[in-house]
Design a protein around this motif. Structure first.
Motif, PDB file in Angstrom:
ATOM      1  N   GLU A  85       0.700  -1.211   0.116  1.00 46.01           N
ATOM      2  CA  GLU A  85      -0.250  -0.164  -0.021  1.00 46.01           C
ATOM      3  C   GLU A  85       0.898   1.329   0.028  1.00 46.01           C
ATOM      4  O   GLU A  85       0.400   2.134  -0.653  1.00 46.01           O
ATOM      5  CB  GLU A  85      -0.933  -0.029   1.270  1.00 46.01           C
ATOM      6  N   SER A 216      -6.174   7.051   0.834  1.00 41.05           N
ATOM      7  CA  SER A 216      -6.793   6.112   0.641  1.00 41.05           C
ATOM      8  C   SER A 216      -6.469   4.652   0.343  1.00 41.05           C
ATOM      9  O   SER A 216      -6.852   3.724   0.378  1.00 41.05           O
ATOM     10  CB  SER A 216      -7.936   6.457  -0.308  1.00 41.05           C
ATOM     11  N   ARG A 219      -5.501   1.074   2.754  1.00 44.98           N
ATOM     12  CA  ARG A 219      -6.799   0.561   3.098  1.00 44.98           C
ATOM     13  C   ARG A 219      -6.680  -0.319   4.233  1.00 44.98           C
ATOM     14  O   ARG A 219      -7.672  -0.531   5.163  1.00 44.98           O
ATOM     15  CB  ARG A 219      -7.391  -0.018   1.708  1.00 44.98           C
ATOM     16  N   ASN A 220      -5.157  -0.946   4.482  1.00 42.22           N
ATOM     17  CA  ASN A 220      -5.237  -1.673   5.715  1.00 42.22           C
ATOM     18  C   ASN A 220      -5.413  -1.113   7.036  1.00 42.22           C
ATOM     19  O   ASN A 220      -5.728  -1.775   8.222  1.00 42.22           O
ATOM     20  CB  ASN A 220      -3.738  -2.420   5.407  1.00 42.22           C
ATOM     21  N   TYR A 222      -6.714   2.359   7.286  1.00 36.23           N
ATOM     22  CA  TYR A 222      -7.826   3.434   7.111  1.00 36.23           C
ATOM     23  C   TYR A 222      -9.009   2.739   6.674  1.00 36.23           C
ATOM     24  O   TYR A 222      -9.006   1.777   5.998  1.00 36.23           O
ATOM     25  CB  TYR A 222      -7.373   4.697   6.352  1.00 36.23           C
ATOM     26  N   ALA A 223     -10.121   3.660   6.601  1.00 37.68           N
ATOM     27  CA  ALA A 223     -11.471   3.148   6.069  1.00 37.68           C
ATOM     28  C   ALA A 223     -12.013   2.063   6.544  1.00 37.68           C
ATOM     29  O   ALA A 223     -12.301   1.214   5.665  1.00 37.68           O
ATOM     30  CB  ALA A 223     -11.312   3.415   4.821  1.00 37.68           C
ATOM     31  N   HIS A 224     -11.975   1.764   7.960  1.00 34.00           N
ATOM     32  CA  HIS A 224     -12.442   0.745   8.345  1.00 34.00           C
ATOM     33  C   HIS A 224     -13.770   0.762   8.423  1.00 34.00           C
ATOM     34  O   HIS A 224     -14.559   1.594   8.824  1.00 34.00           O
ATOM     35  CB  HIS A 224     -12.134   0.403   9.787  1.00 34.00           C
ATOM     36  N   GLU A 251     -17.999   0.343   4.114  1.00 37.35           N
ATOM     37  CA  GLU A 251     -16.587   0.363   3.585  1.00 37.35           C
ATOM     38  C   GLU A 251     -16.580   1.752   2.813  1.00 37.35           C
ATOM     39  O   GLU A 251     -15.749   2.535   2.966  1.00 37.35           O
ATOM     40  CB  GLU A 251     -16.232  -0.796   3.015  1.00 37.35           C
ATOM     41  N   VAL A 255     -14.737   5.173   3.549  1.00 39.95           N
ATOM     42  CA  VAL A 255     -13.679   5.987   2.674  1.00 39.95           C
ATOM     43  C   VAL A 255     -14.185   7.487   2.602  1.00 39.95           C
ATOM     44  O   VAL A 255     -13.428   8.310   2.419  1.00 39.95           O
ATOM     45  CB  VAL A 255     -13.665   5.312   1.392  1.00 39.95           C
TER      46      VAL A 255
END
Lengths: 304, 290
Positions: A85, A216, A219-220, A222-224, A251, A255
Motif C-alpha cells: 500500500e 486512501s 486501506r489496511n 484506514y477506512a475501516h 466500507e 472512505v
C-alpha cells in the motif's frame, strides 16, 4: 484589564497567518518517516509531496519501521500489505521509490540511534536531496517511540551527512558528503505546546485530491467499515443522519468520511492562513543553523 | 593606600566564585556564553572547562585523529582567551553522544562537580529547540541531571569513600545560541523553573572574539561549507572568494556580532548573551521569593 488586553493580543497573534513557503530550488527530495502512512495522514505532507513532484522534483520515501502491528492482520501480513500500500501511495503522489528499513514497528526505542542514522546518512549521500520532509524532533507529547527515534536520527543525519569524517567508509564507495539544505518538519499540532509551524504551503485542489487518493491507498489501516458503523450509530443516538452516507456500504462510507476529513483539514489549514488549501510545517532553511550569519548571508550573497 | 588595595584584593578573592563550564564541543560554550564567562573571570572568578566530545569530525580536510588533536589544542587556546584556567576533556567522539549511556555521561560530569565544587555551573540548554548538533542536547540533559545527583550522597557512594564529597551548585546557567524561536517566551514562574536572563557583553566582546578565532579548524570548516553550498547553487559570498585566516577571522567577527545583536534585541545592551538561569532562590516557591 491588562490581562484581558494581553489575552486579546495573544489571540490576535495566534490568528496571524503564517508566511507562505516557496518551493526551494532543487531537484530531489526525501521523505523520511517512521511509518508507511505518516506522509499521507491528516497531519501529513502528501500535498507538499505532490507540489514538489509537480515542480519537477524526484522524490523517494524512506520508511523506517516495518509496520507489522498496523492493520487488521498478523505481523507478517501487515508488514507485506503495508509495504504494497505504501508503494501504491507513493506512485499516486508521483514519487520514484521506496526504501523500507524494516525496524520493528512500535519497538524503536531500543533501536540504536547511530545505526539508524547511518542508514539515513547513506541514503542522503546517495540521493543528495535538496529537501527533506521529516518528523519534528521537538514535538512534545508524542507517545509513539518510532516517531521520536526517527525524528532524532533524521535531524542528526541531515547535517552530519555533510561531514567527511562521518562514516568515511561511504566515501570509499564513491559517495560524497552532502548536507541537506532545506527541511520541512511535521508533527501533531494538537499535542500541546510542542510542534509549532512557521510556514504554510499553499495547495491546489488537485494536490489535495492526490493526497486524499494516496491516503486512501492505505486501506489496511484506514477506512475501516467499523468506523463508518460507529459514526452512523453516534449520529442515530443524537437523532441525526448524514444523507450523503445513506446509500453507501460501511466500507464506502468509511472512505467518504476519511476523504471528507482530509479535505476539511486541508481547507482548515488554508483558511487559517488566508489560502484555500494548505499544509503547515516547521521549515528550516539552508543557513538557519547559523543564527549569527543568516542576516549577513541574506544581504551579501551574490550570483556567480 | 597600599593596605586599602590589599584589602580590596582580599575582599575580591573572598567573593570570587568557582565556575564549571560543561560543553559538548569546542565551539558552543564560546559562541553562546564566552562573553559572560570572560566577564566573570575578569573579576577574579576561577573557571574550569569540561569538554565532553572531541570534535574529531568538525574539520574540512583532516582525518578524525588529526582533527581531534588540533581542535583540542585550539580549544585550550580559546579557553585561555576567556580566562579559563584548565580544560578537562572526556574524549567522547563527536556526534556519537546519542549512543552513549546517559547515566554514564551524567556520572562522569557529576564526578567533576563533586571534585571541583563549583559555585556556578554553565551547561548547554537541553530544552533549546531546533539546535542542530544534538550532542549539545544530550550533554545538557546529562549535565542537568549531574548537578542534581552530585548533591546526593547515595549517588556514586565510592566517591565519598575516597573523600570526594557531595556538592550543591548554587547557580546554574543554561546556555544556547539563539536558534529556538520560542526561547524568550515566558515559562512558568513556579518553583524549579529557571528564568530567562540576558547579560551584556560589550566589555568582554574582544576576548570572546579572540576565543572564537582560536578555533581555526572548526571556523575554517564552517567557512568552507558555506562556500561549497553557495558554489553548488551558482552563488558566492565575496568575503569567501579566498578562504584564508583573514577572511575566516572576518566571518567569525560578523557571526559573533550577529549573535550578540540578536541576544541584545529589546534589552538595553548593544551586545549580549542570553541564558536561562537558576540562582540561589531557584528552589524557593515563587510566591515566597519577594
Amino acid at each position: 484589564m491588562i490581562g484581558l488586553i494581553l489575552l486579546a493580543a495573544a489571540a490576535i497573534a495566534a490568528a496571524a497567518p503564517l508566511p507562505k513557503a516557496a518551493i526551494p530550488e532543487g531537484k530531489r527530495f526525501l521523505v523520511i518517516q517512521p511509518h508507511h502512512d505518516d506522509h499521507t495522514t491528516d497531519y501529513g505532507m502528501g500535498g507538499l509531496i505532490a507540489k514538489l513532484v509537480d515542480a519537477g522534483y524526484d522524490g523517494w520515501f524512506i520508511r523506517a519501521s516495518n509496520d507489522e502491528k498496523d492493520g487488521a492482520w498478523g505481523y507478517p501480513h501487515n508488514d507485506m500489505i503495508n509495504q504494497r500500500e505504501s508503494e501504491a501511495a507513493i506512485a499516486i503522489l508521483g514519487m520514484k521509490g521506496l526504501y523500507s528499513l524494516g525496524w520493528r514497528n512500535d519497538y524503536m526505542d531500543p533501536t540504536p540511534l547511530l545505526e539508524l542514522r547511518a542508514q539515513i546518512i547513506l541514503l542522503i549521500r546517495k540521493h543528495r536531496p535538496d529537501v527533506v520532509l521529516g518528523h519534528d524532533p521537538w514535538g512534545h507529547y508524542d507517545r509513539n517511540p518510532d516517531h521520536r527515534k526517527v525524528a532524532r536520527a533524521c535531524a542528526e543525519a541531515v547535517w552530519m551527512a555533510g561531514l567527511r569524517n562521518v562514516h568515511p567508509e561511504h566515501i570509499e564507495l564513491g559517495l560524497e558528503p552532502w548536507r541537506v539544505p532545506h527541511q520541512f518538519l511535521k508533527a501533531r499540532v494538537d499535542y500541546g505546546r510542542g510542534h509549532e509551524a512557521n510556514v504554510a504551503v499553499e495547495l491546489t485542489q488537485a494536490h489535495v485530491a492526490r493526497k486524499m487518493k494516496a491516503y486512501s491507498a492505505h486501506r489496511n489501516v484506514y477506512a475501516h467499515p467499523s468506523m463508518a458503523r460507529s459514526v452512523r450509530q453516534q449520529l442515530a443516538a443524537r437523532g441525526l443522519k448524514a444523507p450523503e452516507l445513506d446509500r453507501k456500504t460501511d466500507e464506502e462510507a468509511a472512505v467518504a468520511i476519511e476523504e471528507w476529513h482530509m479535505d476539511w483539514i486541508s481547507r482548515k489549514r488554508g483558511t487559517e492562513n488566508g489560502l484555500r488549501y494548505a499544509e503547515i510545517f516547521y521549515y528550516l532553511g539552508e543557513f538557519d543553523h547559523l543564527p549569527g550569519l543568516t542576516g549577513y548571508l541574506r544581504d551579501n550573497v551574490v550570483k556567480r | 593606600m597600599k593596605s586599602l588595595l590589599c584589602l580590596l584584593a582580599f575582599a575580591a578573592a573572598a567573593n570570587s566564585k568557582t565556575i564549571l563550564i560543561v560543553t559538548a564541543d569546542a565551539a558552543d560554550f564560546v559562541l553562546a556564553a564566552g562573553g559572560t564567562i570572560a566577564s566573570m573571570t575578569a573579576t577574579g572568578d576561577r573557571a574550569i572547562l569540561l569538554r565532553v566530545a572531541n570534535d574529531d569530525k568538525n574539520a574540512w580536510d583532516l582525518a578524525p585523529e588529526q582533527a581531534a588533536a588540533r581542535t583540542s589544542a585550539e580549544c585550550e587556546q580559546a579557553a585561555r582567551a576567556l580566562g579559563i584556567e584548565k580544560v578537562v576533556s572526556l574524549g567522547y567522539r563527536e556526534g556519537e553522544l546519542g549512543g552513549v549511556s546517559p547515566t554514564e555521561l551524567r556520572d562522569r560530569i557529576a564526578f567533576h562537580i563533586r571534585l571541583l565544587k563549583p559555585d556556578v555551573l554553565f551547561i548547554p540548554n537541553p530544552y533549546a529547540e531546533y539546535v542542530e548538533q544534538l550532542d549539545r542536547h544530550y550533554t545538557g540533559m546529562a549535565a542537568e541531571e549531574a548537578r542534581h545527583t552530585a548533591a546526593l550522597r547515595n549517588h556514586q557512594p565510592p566517591l565519598a569513600a575516597i573523600g570526594v564529597e557531595p556538592h550543591v551548585t548554587r547557580e546554574l546557567y543554561y546556555y544556547a545560541q539563539p536558534v529556538d524561536p520560542r526561547r524568550r517566551e515566558p515559562e512558568a514562574a513556579a518553583t524549579f523553573v529557571p528564568q530567562p536572563k540576558v547579560v551584556g557583553i560589550e566589555a568582554a566582546f574582544s576576548k570572546k572574539l579572540r576565543a572564537a578565532r582560536a578555533l581555526k579548524t572548526i571556523q575554517t570548516a564552517a567557512a568552507m561549507r558555506i562556500r561549497q553550498r553557495l558554489e553548488s547553487t551558482g552563488r558566492r559570498l565575496p568575503l569567501l572568494d579566498t578562504v584564508n585566516e583573514e577572511s575566516v577571522n572576518k566571518l567569525v567577527e560578523i557571526e559573533l556580532r550577529g549573535l550578540a545583536t540578536l541576544c541584545a534585541k529589546d534589552f538595553p545592551y548593544k551586545m549580549a548573551e542570553e541564558f536561562h538561569y537558576a540562582g540561589p532562590e531557584y528552589q524557593v516557591p515563587a510566591k515566597l521569593r519577594r
